[in-house]
Design a protein around this motif. Structure first.
Motif, PDB file in Angstrom:
ATOM      1  N   GLY A 141       0.916  -1.406  -0.028  1.00  0.00           N
ATOM      2  CA  GLY A 141      -0.006   0.149   0.032  1.00  0.00           C
ATOM      3  C   GLY A 141       0.761   1.259   0.044  1.00  0.00           C
ATOM      4  O   GLY A 141       0.516   2.333   0.259  1.00  0.00           O
ATOM      5  N   SER A 243      -5.396  15.919  -4.085  1.00  0.00           N
ATOM      6  CA  SER A 243      -4.657  14.943  -2.830  1.00  0.00           C
ATOM      7  C   SER A 243      -5.517  13.787  -2.804  1.00  0.00           C
ATOM      8  O   SER A 243      -6.547  13.784  -3.045  1.00  0.00           O
ATOM      9  CB  SER A 243      -4.410  15.701  -1.626  1.00  0.00           C
ATOM     10  OG  SER A 243      -5.480  16.047  -1.248  1.00  0.00           O
ATOM     11  N   THR A 261      -0.055   6.740  -4.225  1.00  0.00           N
ATOM     12  CA  THR A 261      -1.224   5.833  -4.665  1.00  0.00           C
ATOM     13  C   THR A 261      -2.183   6.469  -5.768  1.00  0.00           C
ATOM     14  O   THR A 261      -3.258   5.738  -6.002  1.00  0.00           O
ATOM     15  CB  THR A 261      -1.847   5.101  -3.525  1.00  0.00           C
ATOM     16  OG1 THR A 261      -2.358   6.556  -2.488  1.00  0.00           O
ATOM     17  CG2 THR A 261      -1.235   4.288  -2.645  1.00  0.00           C
ATOM     18  N   ASN A 295      -1.153  28.175   1.155  1.00  0.00           N
ATOM     19  CA  ASN A 295      -1.781  27.346   2.361  1.00  0.00           C
ATOM     20  C   ASN A 295      -1.612  28.613   3.584  1.00  0.00           C
ATOM     21  O   ASN A 295      -0.784  29.219   3.705  1.00  0.00           O
ATOM     22  CB  ASN A 295      -0.703  26.050   2.812  1.00  0.00           C
ATOM     23  CG  ASN A 295      -1.412  25.216   3.853  1.00  0.00           C
ATOM     24  OD1 ASN A 295      -1.594  25.592   4.637  1.00  0.00           O
ATOM     25  ND2 ASN A 295      -1.418  24.064   3.383  1.00  0.00           N
TER      26      ASN A 295
END
Ligand SMILES: Cc1cc2nc3c(=O)[nH]c(=O)nc-3n(C[C@H](O)[C@H](O)[C@H](O)COP(=O)(O)OP(=O)(O)OC[C@H]3O[C@@H](n4cnc5c(N)ncnc54)[C@H](O)[C@@H]3O)c2cc1C
Length: 336
Positions: A141, A243, A261, A295
């Motif tokens: 993973g 994301s 991933t 951010n």
């Protein structure tokens, strides 16, 4: 004896897919380390006009199989053609893109040839001592990276995700040898009938193909936050990406996800709005040419990789950016 680094270069509707060009770049490095050559495999119908492009991007030789049965991708005829080529040329390595086609074709060939296949590699290198191909990919993973070798069988085969490898700079002076191979197909090789090719209506480009990505993370507040980012992406003729947090929350489709991933991207410009910059996200975008991050937390790790960082609320900054960009564009159009 096996030799040379082969790259299966995918084409769709006669257009070469970017991942094949990226793989030629990597194949060049590997071939240099082995003192061997790069051979591109091009299968299709009436695709000879693409051969030059392959030389310009690193192929020393191109093996072309031109046949009506190869017009659309179908597993069996493609597998047969590469199987026959493998038997004749005995490649040391064969690389495939980890696209829908590569993921279908490579395992079929691995079983037929009786060799190994490492899927979804993010790193490839030649072992200095043994000269085996070291194939690295995320495992468990994405929690650790595994390096795999195929020491006892040839060819060594790997699929590589689009966007992971860098293409060579185009060199229009490069040429090479074209080998036109004839494969004997019979009707029995076409074990499916294509009745219709239905293309999805989506105007969206794959994020790995986009030059500009406008990426939003959990900081955008909810699925409606993507509307503003889409506006910005439309202005810049880019695509929206994201994301994993927003994908897990069901705000947007998984095919927009950047990261370990998700997809690996390398656009000219990557906007990161409300993305913290977790290591798994950075793994998929830090090679972008220019990164602009917004951010509200000045300590967010995204600022460590950003070329330009803005500390502030994206809800105030994105509309301002849109306004300024539109003003500039209007002025430019007036002058032109
Ligand atoms: C095995 C594994 C694989 C993973 N793979 C991936 C992957 O492929 N891709 C991926 O992205 N993640 C992946 N993750 C998850 C990753 O660890 C993070 O959880 C995820 O990237 C966080 O997403 P985010 O930055 O959008 O959200 P958060 O971490 O919640 O960050 C939100 C950010 O938005 C900022 N913010 C909030 N409001 C505003 C505002 N109004 N204006 C400006 N800024 C604001 C906050 O300061 C914060 O920095 C993986 C994790 C594991 C364990």
């Amino acid at each position: 004896m096996s030799k040379n680094v082969f790259v299966f270069v995918e084409q769709r509707d006669g257009e070469l897919q970017k991942v094949g060009i990226e793989l030629l770049g990597k194949a060049n490095e590997l071939a240099k380390d082995l003192g061997q050559e790069v051979v591109a495999l091009l299968l299709g119908e009436n695709v000879k006009d693409q051969v030059e492009v392959l030389f310009h991007h690193g192929a020393d030789k191109v093996i072309l199989v031109d046949h009506p049965m190869l017009k659309e991708y179908v597993t069996e005829p493609y597998a047969k053609a590469i199987y026959e080529i493998n038997k004749k040329y005995e490649p040391e390595i064969i690389l495939y893109g980890a696209s829908a086609i590569g993921r279908d074709l490579a395992p079929r060939l691995a079983a037929r040839i009786h060799t190994g296949l490492t899927a979804d590699c993010t790193g490839l290198e030649i072992d200095e001592e043994t000269k085996n191909l070291r194939m690295t990919r995320p495992a468990f993973g994405g929690n650790l990276m595994a390096t795999i070798v195929c020491a006892d069988f040839r060819p060594q085969m790997a699929t590589v995700r689009p966007g992971v490898m860098s293409p060579m700079d185009t060199d229009h002076t490069r040429t090479g040898e074209l080998i036109e191979e004839k494969i004997e197909f019979t009707d029995a090789d076409m074990n499916v009938t294509i009745r219709e090719v239905a293309k999805s209506e989506s105007k969206k480009k794959d994020i790995t193909e986009a030059n500009i990505l406008v990426s939003g993370g959990r900081g955008i507040g909810g699925p409606e936050g993507f509307k503003l980012l889409q506006e910005l992406a439309d202005e810049f003729e880019g695509e929206v990406s994201t994301s994993r947090a927003t994908v897990d929350a069901g705000w947007i489709e998984k095919d927009r996800q950047v990261g370990q991933t998700g997809k690996t991207v390398r656009p000219e410009l990557y906007f990161a709005f409300g993305i913290s910059g977790a290591i798994q996200h950075l793994a998929g975008m830090e090679e972008s040419d220019l990164i602009i991050a917004v951010n509200k937390n000045e300590a967010a790790p995204i600022f460590d990789v950003a070329d330009l960082g803005i500390v502030g609320d994206l809800n105030a900054i994105v509309p301002k950016l849109l306004e300024e960009y539109r003003k500039e564009k209007a002025l430019k159009e007036e002058i032109d």
